[in-house]
Design an enzyme around this catalytic site. Structure first.
Site, short mmCIF file in Angstrom:
data_model
loop_
_atom_site.label_atom_id
_atom_site.label_comp_id
_atom_site.label_asym_id
_atom_site.label_seq_id
_atom_site.Cartn_x
_atom_site.Cartn_y
_atom_site.Cartn_z
N ALA A 121 0.21 -5.57 -0.70
CA ALA A 121 0.66 -4.92 0.55
C ALA A 121 -0.11 -3.61 0.67
O ALA A 121 0.36 -2.57 0.24
CB ALA A 121 2.17 -4.69 0.51
N SER A 122 -1.30 -3.66 1.27
CA SER A 122 -2.30 -2.62 1.04
C SER A 122 -2.29 -1.45 2.01
O SER A 122 -2.62 -0.33 1.62
CB SER A 122 -3.70 -3.26 1.10
OG SER A 122 -3.83 -4.24 0.11
N ALA A 123 -2.05 -1.71 3.29
CA ALA A 123 -2.24 -0.65 4.29
C ALA A 123 -1.30 0.52 4.02
O ALA A 123 -0.19 0.32 3.52
CB ALA A 123 -2.01 -1.21 5.69
N PRO A 124 -1.76 1.73 4.32
CA PRO A 124 -3.02 2.09 4.99
C PRO A 124 -4.23 2.16 4.06
O PRO A 124 -5.34 2.38 4.51
CB PRO A 124 -2.73 3.46 5.58
CG PRO A 124 -1.75 4.07 4.63
CD PRO A 124 -0.88 2.93 4.16
N LYS A 127 -3.51 3.35 -2.10
CA LYS A 127 -3.54 2.78 -3.45
C LYS A 127 -4.72 1.84 -3.61
O LYS A 127 -5.29 1.73 -4.70
CB LYS A 127 -2.22 2.07 -3.72
CG LYS A 127 -1.01 2.99 -3.68
CD LYS A 127 0.29 2.25 -3.85
CE LYS A 127 1.48 3.13 -3.56
NZ LYS A 127 1.56 3.50 -2.12
N GLU A 145 -2.82 -7.42 3.74
CA GLU A 145 -1.91 -6.71 4.64
C GLU A 145 -1.39 -7.69 5.68
O GLU A 145 -2.16 -8.41 6.32
CB GLU A 145 -2.61 -5.53 5.31
CG GLU A 145 -1.76 -4.78 6.33
CD GLU A 145 -0.41 -4.34 5.79
OE1 GLU A 145 0.60 -4.52 6.50
OE2 GLU A 145 -0.36 -3.83 4.65
N ASP A 172 1.34 -13.18 5.06
CA ASP A 172 2.61 -12.90 4.41
C ASP A 172 2.34 -13.13 2.92
O ASP A 172 1.95 -14.22 2.51
CB ASP A 172 3.68 -13.87 4.93
CG ASP A 172 5.05 -13.62 4.31
OD1 ASP A 172 5.11 -13.28 3.11
OD2 ASP A 172 6.06 -13.79 5.01
N CYS A 243 9.06 2.86 -2.49
CA CYS A 243 9.47 4.26 -2.25
C CYS A 243 10.95 4.28 -1.88
O CYS A 243 11.40 5.08 -1.06
CB CYS A 243 8.60 4.92 -1.18
SG CYS A 243 8.47 4.02 0.37
#
Length: 477
Positions: A121-124, A127, A145, A172, A243
């Site tokens: 789950a990369s965006a933005p 990381k 993403e 997904d 988070c």
């Protein structure tokens, strides 16, 4: 001022460790976050960056868990995102806690050069680009993403930071366990979550908090974590992070995985990841970072080892046909390598593949060969050049990623600002035209220009031209 939902406070009261107080949590949640950046070692060393920026009034304090991360204080206010140094990719504006998951993933990883790694789950891209820097652009990094609009932001940040070892996917992430079963050496799942830890950045983050919604989110997180575990090779490492602050989205999600695969899941302790990591460490060895511990955002990080292979329940999907790229013939491969070397003094890496599609030429990470046909990719590697009637034309992204620490046409700060605003650069005197040149500042590339003798004709892609650039010299603001 942060709006702390009472239902949320009642819920996390039972999750907060006994040595921490709710009063401190509420007090820290009302404080603004300390600004922090991560220096991009794909383009510049931290030592060199500090030498450049401290005389400009930038005070950089090391972040204990990231060797290239710093809290930043400026003598005068500067819009960091509009500075030349940010636009050329020398640093990424990244919250300090956000730097923890890649640090945890890469601690004790071996043979970085040959790894195939997944960021689910990369965006933005904070990381993702941190991991690319830790890999030094070697190996293969798949960045996924789900949101189509966020894929564009992700790609822009990858390009700005000079990442060349990355392939983008748009799925997904629950499909990875099926399509790329036991293919990855390491995986980061920074899972979609309630965002409870972001209250200092977004005071309204908890306005709509309710336990039913959190329970639904946790079910999605379990499915994503299981998919990640299925896609991980035996012996591989998986980091799960959020988070969020509640056990429901954190410890309980990890315990679900261990209960489902008790003989293959091992939790690795992060208590010694950095000095004073034990202050946030749980009895399971996870890091549960509350805002008051390190004066940061709230975060959760778990490191999981896959100790054994697990049964594949679904058959391997059929291979996809009609992959639009083919390997460049030896003659064209040699011509492109000669063009980049003779024109820009860039040696294209021999460990990468030069691929072609129509009259476009791309540089793929070598590890992509084993994945072609298994899944659809949005974008792979970097675009090197277009074929012209007579020769080739290099692409901006190739220059950004491949021309680190070379001899460029160095610009002044004022000239760099003009260049990034899309303007040509007048030159003193009448010089002999030099054709295509790389323009840079601080020894790091800004892009391409055509040296016409009396001026540098700006070749910055139009979509990267900015209306406003600020001087990074805080003392002059």
């Amino acid at each position: 001022m942060a709006q702390l939902n009472q239902d949320f406070l009642d819920s996390i009261a039972k999750d907060m460790p006994s040595h921490l107080s709710m009063d401190d949590f509420i007090q820290y949640s009302a404080r603004p976050l300390r600004a922090s950046i991560r220096i991009n070692t794909l383009k510049i060393s931290s030592v060199h960056f500090i030498e450049l920026m401290e005389p400009k009034g930038w005070k950089l304090t090391p972040i204990p868990w990231c060797q290239d991360g710093f809290w930043i204080d400026l003598e005068n206010k500067v819009q960091l995102g509009n500075t030349v140094e940010h636009l050329q990719g020398l640093f990424y504006i990244q919250e300090a806690s956000s730097m923890l998951p890649p640090t945890a993933l890469f601690s004790q990883l071996n043979e970085i050069d040959n790894l195939t790694i997944l960021d689910m789950a990369s965006a933005p891209g904070s990381k993702t680009t941190q991991m690319a820097a830790l890999m030094d652009n070697s190996g293969l990094l798949i960045a996924n993403e789900y949101s189509s609009s966020r894929v564009k932001v992700l790609h822009a940040n990858i390009q700005r930071m000079g990442v060349s070892n990355c392939a983008l996917t748009h799925f997904d992430a629950r499909v990875f366990g099926e399509y790329l079963f036991e293919r990855f050496d390491a995986i980061l799942l920074d899972a979609p979550c309630s965002g409870e830890g972001t209250i200092r950045k977004d005071p309204s983050a908890l306005n709509g908090w309710n336990i039913d919604e959190i329970t639904k989110i946790a079910e999605t997180q379990k499915a994503l974590l299981e998919s990640a575990f299925l896609a991980l090779k035996p012996g591989g490492t998986l980091v799960y992070s959020t988070c969020a602050l509640s056990r429901l989205e954190n410890q309980q999600v990890c315990e679900y995985l261990k209960e489902k695969y008790p003989l293959a899941v091992e939790f690795e302790s992060l208590a010694s990841l950095f000095e004073h990591a034990d202050k946030a460490c749980t009895e399971e060895g996870f890091l549960h970072v509350w805002p008051q511990i390190y004066d940061s955002e709230g975060f959760f990080i778990a490191k999981i080892k896959k100790t054994a292979s697990i049964e594949r329940l679904k058959l391997e999907p059929k291979k996809q046909k009609n992959f639009p790229f083919s390997k460049a013939p030896h003659k064209i491969d040699a011509e492109l390598r000669h063009y980049f070397k003779s024109t820009f003094d860039i040696s294209l890496p021999t460990t990468s593949l030069i691929m072609m599609r129509d009259k476009e030429f791309w540089l793929f990470p070598k590890q992509m060969e084993q994945l072609i046909g298994l899944m659809r990719f949005q974008r792979i590697g970097i675009k090197l050049a277009d074929e012209l009637k007579h020769g080739y034309k290099a692409q901006h992204q190739a220059i950004q990623a491949l021309s680190k620490q070379l001899s460029h046409h160095e610009l002044s700060q004022a000239q760099a600002i003009e260049y990034l605003m899309g303007r040509d650069i007048p030159l003193d005197g009448s010089l002999k035209p030099q054709g295509e040149v790389i323009v840079s500042i601080h020894g790091s590339p800004l892009g391409l220009a055509k040296h016409l003798g009396k001026r540098l004709k700006n070749n910055l892609p139009r979509d990267l031209v900015r209306d406003k650039i600020v001087n990074s010299d805080a003392s002059s603001s």
